[in-house]
Design an enzyme around this catalytic site. Sequence first.
Site, mmCIF file in Angstrom:
data_model
loop_
_atom_site.group_PDB
_atom_site.id
_atom_site.type_symbol
_atom_site.label_atom_id
_atom_site.label_comp_id
_atom_site.label_asym_id
_atom_site.label_seq_id
_atom_site.Cartn_x
_atom_site.Cartn_y
_atom_site.Cartn_z
ATOM 1 N N GLY A 112 1.641 -39.416 137.167
ATOM 2 C CA GLY A 112 1.886 -40.575 136.320
ATOM 3 C C GLY A 112 1.809 -40.196 134.861
ATOM 4 N N SER A 113 1.442 -41.163 134.033
ATOM 5 C CA SER A 113 1.474 -40.915 132.586
ATOM 6 C C SER A 113 0.297 -40.029 132.160
ATOM 7 C CB SER A 113 1.417 -42.244 131.844
ATOM 8 O OG SER A 113 0.239 -42.925 132.208
ATOM 9 N N GLY B 132 -3.647 -40.136 133.353
ATOM 10 C CA GLY B 132 -4.141 -38.891 133.941
ATOM 11 C C GLY B 132 -5.409 -38.414 133.236
ATOM 12 N N GLU C 240 -0.268 -34.459 137.782
ATOM 13 C CA GLU C 240 1.097 -34.154 137.351
ATOM 14 C C GLU C 240 1.449 -35.249 136.357
ATOM 15 O OE1 GLU C 240 2.706 -31.534 137.899
ATOM 16 O OE2 GLU C 240 1.856 -30.727 139.750
HETATM 17 N N1 NAD Z 1 4.807 -34.268 136.047
HETATM 18 C C1 NAD Z 1 5.205 -34.901 137.119
HETATM 19 O O1 NAD Z 1 5.261 -34.321 138.178
HETATM 20 C C2 NAD Z 1 5.568 -36.347 137.070
HETATM 21 C C3 NAD Z 1 6.340 -36.864 138.081
HETATM 22 C C4 NAD Z 1 6.693 -38.208 138.029
HETATM 23 C C5 NAD Z 1 6.256 -39.013 136.991
HETATM 24 N N2 NAD Z 1 5.493 -38.490 136.034
HETATM 25 C C6 NAD Z 1 5.049 -39.318 134.921
HETATM 26 O O2 NAD Z 1 4.753 -40.631 135.372
HETATM 27 C C7 NAD Z 1 5.003 -41.554 134.330
HETATM 28 C C8 NAD Z 1 5.763 -42.747 134.885
HETATM 29 O O3 NAD Z 1 5.082 -43.291 135.970
HETATM 30 P P1 NAD Z 1 4.182 -44.593 135.846
HETATM 31 O O4 NAD Z 1 4.666 -45.450 134.739
HETATM 32 O O5 NAD Z 1 4.080 -45.157 137.222
HETATM 33 O O6 NAD Z 1 2.778 -43.967 135.405
HETATM 34 P P2 NAD Z 1 1.382 -44.702 135.323
HETATM 35 O O7 NAD Z 1 0.410 -43.722 134.776
HETATM 36 O O8 NAD Z 1 1.504 -46.011 134.667
HETATM 37 O O9 NAD Z 1 1.014 -45.033 136.855
HETATM 38 C C9 NAD Z 1 0.974 -44.055 137.863
HETATM 39 C C10 NAD Z 1 0.083 -44.544 138.988
HETATM 40 O O10 NAD Z 1 -1.261 -44.604 138.517
HETATM 41 C C11 NAD Z 1 -1.808 -45.882 138.815
HETATM 42 N N3 NAD Z 1 -2.844 -46.147 137.813
HETATM 43 C C12 NAD Z 1 -2.680 -46.661 136.577
HETATM 44 N N4 NAD Z 1 -3.890 -46.766 135.971
HETATM 45 C C13 NAD Z 1 -4.805 -46.280 136.833
HETATM 46 C C14 NAD Z 1 -6.223 -46.128 136.799
HETATM 47 N N5 NAD Z 1 -6.950 -46.487 135.741
HETATM 48 N N6 NAD Z 1 -6.840 -45.583 137.857
HETATM 49 C C15 NAD Z 1 -6.127 -45.209 138.926
HETATM 50 N N7 NAD Z 1 -4.805 -45.364 139.044
HETATM 51 C C16 NAD Z 1 -4.148 -45.878 138.007
HETATM 52 C C17 NAD Z 1 -0.611 -46.802 138.795
HETATM 53 O O11 NAD Z 1 -0.875 -48.016 139.460
HETATM 54 C C18 NAD Z 1 0.425 -45.935 139.502
HETATM 55 O O12 NAD Z 1 0.232 -45.989 140.895
HETATM 56 C C19 NAD Z 1 5.756 -40.794 133.275
HETATM 57 O O13 NAD Z 1 4.901 -40.480 132.207
HETATM 58 C C20 NAD Z 1 6.166 -39.507 133.975
HETATM 59 O O14 NAD Z 1 6.345 -38.377 133.207
HETATM 60 C C21 NAD Z 1 5.127 -37.183 136.052
#
Ligand code: NAD
EC number: 1.1.1.257
Length: 484
Positions: A232-233, A237, A254
């Site tokens: 995720g973001s 992370g 990631e």
């Molecule tokens: N490097 C990689 O392999 C890769 C792959 C895909 C996406 N991404 C990244 O993901 C981002 C887009 O995805 P997104 O908007 O879903 O990201 P996000 O960080 O908003 O959410 C990702 C996941 O984390 C959960 N989450 C959010 N806050 C949390 C917390 N406090 N505790 C536990 N879980 C929590 C969300 O509900 C979701 O399931 C982009 O920044 C992108 O670069 C990275």
Amino acid sequence: MIHGELHQNVRQYINGRWETSATTGVSANPSDTSEVVAEYARADRRQAEAAIRAATEAFPHWSHSTPQRRADVLDRIGTELLARKDDLGMLLAREEGKTLVEAVAEVARAGQIFKFFAGEALRGGGGENVASVRAGVQVDVTREPVGVVGLITPWNSPFVVPAWKIAPALAHGNSVVFKPAELVSGCGWALAEIISRAALPAGAFNLVMGSGREAGQALVDSPLVDALSFTGSMANGERILQVAAARRAKVQLETGGKNALVVLADADLDRAVDCAVQGAYFSAGQRCTASSRLIVESAVHDAFVAKLRQRLKTLKIGHALERGVDIGPVADEDRLAQDLAWVDTAREEGAEHVWGGEALERATAGHYMSPALFLAKPSHRIAREEIFGPLACVLRADDYDEALALCNDTPFGLCAGICTNSLKHAMHFRRHAVVGMTMVNLPTAGVDFHVPFGGRKGSGYGPREQGRHAAEFYTTVKTGYMLA
Ligand SMILES: NC(=O)c1ccc[n+]([C@@H]2O[C@H](COP(=O)([O-])OP(=O)(O)OC[C@H]3O[C@@H](n4cnc5c(N)ncnc54)[C@H](O)[C@@H]3O)[C@@H](O)[C@H]2O)c1
Ligand SMILES: O=S(=O)(O)c1ccc(CO)cc1
């Protein structure tokens, strides 16, 4: 456009049973916001904790199952994903907005990942016998499952990212609590439904849908969760790492990317434009591997920009299910607003507009945007920050050395590509790009399913995902000594 099936019974899967929650949410089709794709249960912290307890109780059973049983379970899941790639691809295209072609390919890839890890379950992650330094002593190094793993995934690849976490976790004998992104709860549930029929012991695999703040955070905080794999973001992370590492959980992150595609003067320009279009704009640029920086050597800069602009004009942007569409909508209203705000930022900071960046209207109300291209300076925010949408910028470089320096001038380090006919520069780039993955004369996006995936610097933390390297995260090493 006719609406597809409404998935109304999208419930949590906890301890081998389907459960409702106190609250529900809905996911809408980003190509046609009048269509609801799924009505899903939203877990609170208490329900997520119940899933963690179920996984804890199941761990002794699943971790002692035979490699053949684990392989059979994973193979069954892979077979069904491959057989149903068309209908599940349809669900993915409707819920996330990828084109149908991209969505079907993603489901097939998820199936191949499960099949690959069926094989890994039999290979066992690589133990070894080592000669002892002492006479009469035998030494072996074995791998054991880590325990309960929490898997937290983003919305942009709702089959393939969960697959490359769930499959190795189960293959190596861990029990799983899977928390997909809310936006794609229908896809998370569809995958869980297949897994629920694959003959796992109750509790070995659990699905909790809900917000990151409640359901996700419960996984991060629980002392019963031994390992957390998050995609995720970068901001989320970082927060997860701080909390989970403080309680000594194993953590794999990631996070984002700001990937460069370098185009040298000796490149085949048509191929370079193909790589740029595919890498930067397909899947609406919503891929961590997207090439959002196009670093072009001065001698071919203007010719490359002109050719790329011509190609962008020909791309068809529209409903994800419409035949011939190259780029679907972006995932939701907030992302569209963010992407359009990035276009404003680009103009405000003085980047030169080349093409696109406008909200588009189509026959159905969706989140459509034309692919945007700007000429930027390395200091511009659009050249430094992750955008995660259909916007790329071109940076001019005097020569290869400057192009490489620009490529590495970023807090991220997921992947980097180069288009060149020079073996010398290609080999140098492969060695000196500070990233987890390099591509030569290929788009930065579009990776294989059986080799390591992951990045350096701000793009990742912990061992790589995918391939046999996934054992590093999903197992712990034990060294055994025995008097012979
Ligand atoms: N490097 C990689 O392999 C890769 C792959 C895909 C996406 N991404 C990244 O993901 C981002 C887009 O995805 P997104 O908007 O879903 O990201 P996000 O960080 O908003 O959410 C990702 C996941 O984390 C959960 N989450 C959010 N806050 C949390 C917390 N406090 N505790 C536990 N879980 C929590 C969300 O509900 C979701 O399931 C982009 O920044 C992108 O670069 C990275
Ligand atoms: O399209 S790919 O580059 O293969 C790709 C890799 C990773 C992810 C996860 O966001 C999505 C697409």
